[in-house]
Enzyme design. Structure first.
Site, PDB file in Angstrom:
ATOM      1  N   HIS A 262       0.884  -1.177   0.000  1.00  0.00           N
ATOM      2  CA  HIS A 262       0.000   0.000   0.000  1.00  0.00           C
ATOM      3  C   HIS A 262       0.910   1.212   0.000  1.00  0.00           C
ATOM      4  O   HIS A 262       1.576   1.520   0.985  1.00  0.00           O
ATOM      5  CB  HIS A 262      -0.869  -0.044   1.269  1.00  0.00           C
ATOM      6  CG  HIS A 262      -1.950   0.986   1.301  1.00  0.00           C
ATOM      7  ND1 HIS A 262      -1.749   2.320   1.072  1.00  0.00           N
ATOM      8  CD2 HIS A 262      -3.285   0.871   1.548  1.00  0.00           C
ATOM      9  CE1 HIS A 262      -2.894   2.978   1.168  1.00  0.00           C
ATOM     10  NE2 HIS A 262      -3.848   2.128   1.452  1.00  0.00           N
TER      11      HIS A 262
ATOM     12  N   THR B  76     -10.878  20.099 -51.335  1.00  0.00           N
ATOM     13  CA  THR B  76     -11.877  19.349 -50.583  1.00  0.00           C
ATOM     14  C   THR B  76     -11.921  17.955 -51.194  1.00  0.00           C
ATOM     15  O   THR B  76     -11.817  17.792 -52.413  1.00  0.00           O
ATOM     16  CB  THR B  76     -13.262  20.028 -50.650  1.00  0.00           C
ATOM     17  OG1 THR B  76     -13.649  20.158 -52.012  1.00  0.00           O
ATOM     18  CG2 THR B  76     -13.223  21.411 -50.011  1.00  0.00           C
ATOM     19  N   HIS B  77     -12.008  16.950 -50.313  1.00  0.00           N
ATOM     20  CA  HIS B  77     -11.989  15.547 -50.751  1.00  0.00           C
ATOM     21  C   HIS B  77     -10.692  15.236 -51.493  1.00  0.00           C
ATOM     22  O   HIS B  77     -10.661  14.358 -52.359  1.00  0.00           O
ATOM     23  CB  HIS B  77     -13.193  15.227 -51.635  1.00  0.00           C
ATOM     24  CG  HIS B  77     -14.443  15.857 -51.131  1.00  0.00           C
ATOM     25  ND1 HIS B  77     -15.120  15.348 -50.061  1.00  0.00           N
ATOM     26  CD2 HIS B  77     -15.096  17.001 -51.491  1.00  0.00           C
ATOM     27  CE1 HIS B  77     -16.167  16.141 -49.811  1.00  0.00           C
ATOM     28  NE2 HIS B  77     -16.166  17.143 -50.647  1.00  0.00           N
TER      29      HIS B  77
ATOM     30  N   SER C 158      16.918   4.377 -44.055  1.00  0.00           N
ATOM     31  CA  SER C 158      18.135   3.562 -43.992  1.00  0.00           C
ATOM     32  C   SER C 158      18.499   3.005 -45.352  1.00  0.00           C
ATOM     33  O   SER C 158      19.635   2.691 -45.627  1.00  0.00           O
ATOM     34  CB  SER C 158      17.967   2.429 -42.974  1.00  0.00           C
ATOM     35  OG  SER C 158      17.168   1.387 -43.499  1.00  0.00           O
TER      36      SER C 158
ATOM     37  N   LYS D  40      15.430  10.096 -49.353  1.00  0.00           N
ATOM     38  CA  LYS D  40      14.170  10.346 -48.642  1.00  0.00           C
ATOM     39  C   LYS D  40      14.252  11.498 -47.639  1.00  0.00           C
ATOM     40  O   LYS D  40      15.217  11.622 -46.902  1.00  0.00           O
ATOM     41  CB  LYS D  40      13.731   9.077 -47.895  1.00  0.00           C
ATOM     42  CG  LYS D  40      13.270   7.942 -48.774  1.00  0.00           C
ATOM     43  CD  LYS D  40      12.102   8.304 -49.680  1.00  0.00           C
ATOM     44  CE  LYS D  40      10.839   8.577 -48.912  1.00  0.00           C
ATOM     45  NZ  LYS D  40      10.180   7.399 -48.415  1.00  0.00           N
TER      46      LYS D  40
ATOM     47  N   GLU E 126       4.285  12.787 -38.656  1.00  0.00           N
ATOM     48  CA  GLU E 126       3.751  11.420 -38.578  1.00  0.00           C
ATOM     49  C   GLU E 126       3.684  10.952 -37.125  1.00  0.00           C
ATOM     50  O   GLU E 126       2.722  10.317 -36.709  1.00  0.00           O
ATOM     51  CB  GLU E 126       4.617  10.474 -39.399  1.00  0.00           C
ATOM     52  CG  GLU E 126       4.475  10.681 -40.895  1.00  0.00           C
ATOM     53  CD  GLU E 126       5.321   9.700 -41.693  1.00  0.00           C
ATOM     54  OE1 GLU E 126       6.563   9.818 -41.647  1.00  0.00           O
ATOM     55  OE2 GLU E 126       4.755   8.801 -42.336  1.00  0.00           O
TER      56      GLU E 126
END
Lengths: 427, 427, 427, 427
Positions: free
Chosen positions: A68, A140-141, A260, A265, A272
């Protein structure tokens, strides 16, 4: 929370040490109140203040034996004080200390978030003002709609973050509550005046009524508030990721991560990460809602999970705010690409302006809608510009002069009210 | 929502007919504003008002063809008006109408909930006052702790429901917002003054900035607020179910449900239903949080799910509030059982009072704690009363006289502050 | 579920009428079993079969009075039969009928989903084979990575959908269970042989042990399985929405929806709807997990929410499957845009091939990585092609001949194993 | 996960060190495969094996610089090897290593859970057999229903845990999958044979098709499976908490926790903790479902949250299993209280037996139901036994003799099939 997502000063707030420190603060404030009210000897209170020592190792030792944590903590304090130690925790139940201390911690955690939100707001404001007139296509969309400015997009975030600030303040008000009312809230063994004094000293509102604990609607409000803040950050992150794509390329994170295997990139990794972490804050809010129903005057089902979700939600929201501030502060905006992208759809974004003009000139809405739709398909099929396609349409020519057509394809038509909108926020 | 959980007047608010009615209200308010501002002919506005007819069947027909509900609705209005119909929806995008109308509906739905909360609060207050001094045992972890009154339990609900009312008000403030800013929020085709006028007429705040839609942090706040309200109701329901058990029997639902196989059964079915439905409101709140990130200026992922979760959350919360009000209003309270149960644990609920007295008299907390714990185990093993066991303990006798022991086992010791607590709420 | 997302034949399975029909089926099967075992008179069974009439209106009437749907239903059957009606439901508890009938319904619902999955798999397979060699850029983090084929993307969906089929089968096995064991599962009033016979007739496995109900881990498995299926469909939908964007334009929904204000819009609306609805199925799965703990031998908390989430999850998953099948069947693939997009990043997608070649030729990984990264930044800054930038690098020239460089920039290098992968699925 | 809920050996599986170890194992297995296939020099492979050194500190240093954990790890390996180090990670993408290693870890974690489940099953079986004939009251809706045995309650858990074992096995099968297919799954830079060899060595199935990662339906199945296991444990815990209550007192945790304020308290704390932690596992499962849709061939939204939820779910489920095993192994069963409780409702639990007898004797179901219901209310009002109340009813006497009535109130009537049920599980 794992180290990776734990940053100072939020991190220090949720350590075992900090928890012990808060508990000690509450216990000593109670000792003072009891002494002031003459319910324990003043000298005992003095002795306690002189001798008491927070010994985390010893507290842990006792906890391992008795299972406790608060009880073990109190015993370790008693040991450090000697006989007068028996006046510590006098008439209290564990949750008088645990819940009051938790309110203090959450209040401070909310202040930290409030501060970070302020920093983020500054960066968003700065970027919004800078790009007040930076023209880009509204989508939009996922499809080209009509021109906007990048500043307007930022202004929407700014306004939503401000609403977030208000929600944080409301949550802070509701959680700035203490409770020193004993085992089942009757003050049987601790006078209501003690609660009054302790809460005043700690700058908390005493709960008007309680049982063994502060009711969990308060904590649920705090965690759902964090989830809404996280949702705003997720929305910003998703937008940045979308604008960051190779094919769009309108913004880029200032410090993109690499790969890697693929040396070329440059990924929007921070955004993200923010997107992903929002899920955790959202789910923890759900757990806080599940924690509301407690059997009778207390049960411990919420205790285990609160040990996890409350710190985690604050740590992760703090990490997300900090990260987003960095992303915004170092965002590279490519207005050349914005312009190219806007033009790439060859005038279809001006279709509504034409529609309305045709209606004003007397064409039925449906007819005008169908006519333009057909010309927009021609744009797609042929690679021609919409203005050209319309100019080639006999019917259009009976309604619109070449000059009128030119006017309708002027991007300024779309941006004439931008300053009005900004004026609602900034002078 | 299935019929079973849909009650008037909440039910009528969420029908297709009611939605069309709201849309019409918004479209006509826009027509008026445009006419007042001289942006469409005044006569056209008059003609529209005279001729326009809401034809749900026709709207549905067109929708089946074109798959767009608002666009179909506008076309059906146009058809009913004739050529002047082309001024309906002038410069608007669907969501100018859909979102503004949704705000109106949610605001009214919140008012209904507010009203139902008020009724529930009245019943809870009435019962709390009636049972202000009805003594029962307080329980923590399902085990007897110390005496409370039933009124205190109800007062905790009362206070939490009041916080719920404040949250509903805050949610209402944040959702009472309209938006008439066109396809991507730039007012390219509809003047900002139109939004000002329309919102003023509808008693909404115009959004300071918008894209195609109102930002979904607002709706997330509404649905998390409902989830917190539902959590409070769930907590009340769980408590009633627990007190209703055969072995406890302290309360009983006024209209308990029976069983198809066991004629003697009287189940707390309404409270069980409330318990279960809380899950739905909670999960829908999570969906509302997931709906916050939208790609760019609009996407339709939130559209499908909002058609379900927003009405469902309101209908179910309304049903829960109404049901709980009935349960409280007709709750049968068995104070004889409350007394019996309190006494059934033979005095252990007074253990803390003894503990503190021993500490005050100079015994160490740990020693006193262990001593009483041992005597409490004796109670369990032998069936004797704790007072008797303590009286038989030599050490206790050196600290406490028989009179002092008697005082510590007086239930009034525990209830001396009940009126103070009630006094914070009611005169 | 709202009409919009309810399609045949799933829709018919979850009506009140269908539920009554299933209940009748179970009740009559029990009557037959009891008669066969000589536990009720054979003639009574015959009379029941001859006279029994499902009268939904009457059942509802009784339910409105007594508030218990199954009990009301049984009474309405009894009324239709007369005195022999008392042998209906003999020795049963409501949940013997309700849960066994629910298993039958869910089994059939899973069969319908299984069928729809089959149709979707066919369309995905067809499109995968058609685009086995359709070259496009693979993207990670939204950024160009390396070339793939569109067929490979589809093949991943195909494989995942097949795993979904297996999960549906596993869920069907676990839910194809009946239970005729009485009020608390002891068979006190109904012989275990009745359960054996009834389950055999209904082609269900009898539960090895039960209390008043079938344990809810079974239903939780069913609903989490649907959520995983929904997750796969959401993933497909999100991908289509991303490829559908104006700037990417690689696919387009066959029947895109338009806009009320912008005549040129062609939105991926069906995919957006699928994205959104996945949230509902996911959250309902969570409710099914929450439903697992039941107090003692039965409580009704899961009952209310199961009335909503079980039908809704099946209806929505069915709608999503049907919609996705249409999307895939009519998807317009623009391989010209795929080619253009691949080329638009000017060779950076070949960077890894160069990296590995340099390593093979003896350069350290880190050095090669940094070299290429620098050249990739040059591509971005100057608009030149990566091959050109590399050819201009002295160091590169000492490692690689122009012919070698050419080879590394050949897209076929990336696609040499595509047929191997396809060969694992199709001959 | 916080220390409190992290136990060996699950704890060791999820440390940073263990992760590095797995990564090294995968990297070296790839090196071997490449060497065997002649794609890198055999001597280079040998050198790597001789020289490679896992240097966690160095890896962390590099990570702090470049912000990419796997890439940093590979560089640290390269440094330890020298020039031949460049053949490590040859042709791989990070996720070839990360995801394959994660599969290995999850497989082993599932084995640990499988082992713990086995231990729990043993304890549950032991207790079930011991209490096969321990009579207690069955309860529905918290109210007395009909007699059962405590063994039957345990048997239901036993059966559900066994289904849990099967689900764990199914999850293990689906996650025992590796992937060595390069950046976007095309094997452009690493031969499919490498994947075959590596997976064979690691005893994994190679994914039939992949992009940059293993598809997340697999991980979603794993986490929803854990959530179902957690749901079963929660159900057991809730039951124990309910039977543990002061008023019921039929079981008691062997090592109940006390209170800091009330020395008499003996709380079912372990069961309460298990109840609460189930929420976390359930919510993490939801996050795993949200992780399924990934943009294109990879994004990192699931990466951040997987770092948290996957270890946490395994740690907490492991902790829950271990705790529940202890609770069951040391559960104190009070069959005296079970008997007392059963008798306390004075015969109403036999009402159905009487109902059926009356029906068999020719009374209509409805009439019999109402008659007994009235007598049951008499029991409650008067404190008499149901048998007595029925014996005093004229109508009953015309149907039933005193002997028949006696038989219907024999508890053995309810337990006659207990051995049949147990016989389905144990000889």
């Amino acid at each position: 929370m794992i180290d990776r997502y734990s940053l100072s000063p939020m991190k220090e707030l949720w350590t075992q040490e900090a928890k012990y420190q808060r508990w000690l603060e509450v216990e000593l404030t109670v000792v003072d109140a009891l002494a002031e009210l003459g319910q324990i000897p003043k000298e005992a209170a003095n002795t306690i203040h002189q001798k008491v020592k927070l010994n985390a190792k010893r507290a842990k030792e006792i906890e391992d034996k008795i299972g406790h944590d608060l009880l073990a903590f109190v015993r370790s304090l008693e040991e450090s004080v000697g006989p007068e130690g028996r006046f510590i925790h006098r008439g209290l139940t564990s949750y008088d200390v645990v819940d009051t201390a938790l309110s203090l911690t959450i209040r401070q955690a909310l202040e930290i978030l409030n501060h970070e939100m302020g920093l983020l707001l500054q960066e968003v404001k700065k970027l919004a003002l800078e790009h007040r007139h930076t023209i880009m296509v509204g989508r939009t969309h996922g499809m080209h709609a009509e021109p906007i400015t990048f500043g307007l997009k930022l202004l929407i975030w700014y306004a939503e973050l401000q609403r977030g600030l208000q929600r944080l303040a409301a949550a802070q008000a509701v959680i700035s509550t203490g409770k020193i009312s004993g085992s089942v809230g009757t003050y049987a063994n601790v006078d209501p005046e003690v609660e009054q004094k302790v809460c005043a000293k700690l700058n908390l509102q005493p709960a008007l009524v309680s049982n063994q604990l502060l009711q969990r609607d308060r904590h649920a409000q705090v965690l759902t508030t964090l989830a809404i803040v996280a949702g705003t950050l997720e929305k910003m992150a998703v937008e940045i990721r979308n604008l960051h794509r190779t094919e769009i390329g309108e913004v880029r994170e200032g410090a993109p991560h690499g790969s890697s295997s693929m040396p070329h990139k440059q990924n929007p990794s921070t955004s993200e990460t923010i997107s992903g972490l929002a899920r955790l804050v959202r789910l923890n809010a759900l757990a806080a809602l599940e924690n509301m129903p407690v059997w009778h005057e207390q049960d411990l089902t919420r205790s285990s999970i609160e040990r996890i979700i409350i710190p985690d939600s604050f740590l992760v929201t703090h990490y997300m705010l900090r990260s987003m501030t960095k992303v915004i502060a170092s965002l590279r905006v490519n207005f050349e690409r914005m312009k190219e992208n806007l033009e790439s759809s060859r005038g279809v974004v001006y279709s509504q302006a034409v529609l309305l003009k045709l209606i004003d000139k007397g064409m039925l809405r449906m007819e005008a809608h169908e006519l333009i739709r057909a010309r927009a398909l021609e744009v797609e099929a042929t690679g021609k510009h919409l203005k050209e396609c319309l100019a080639g349409d006999k019917k259009v020519r009976t309604y619109l002069s070449p000059e009128e057509l030119d006017e309708l394809f002027d991007v300024q038509y779309h941006l004439k009210h931008v300053d009005v909108i900004f004026g609602r926020f900034f002078d």
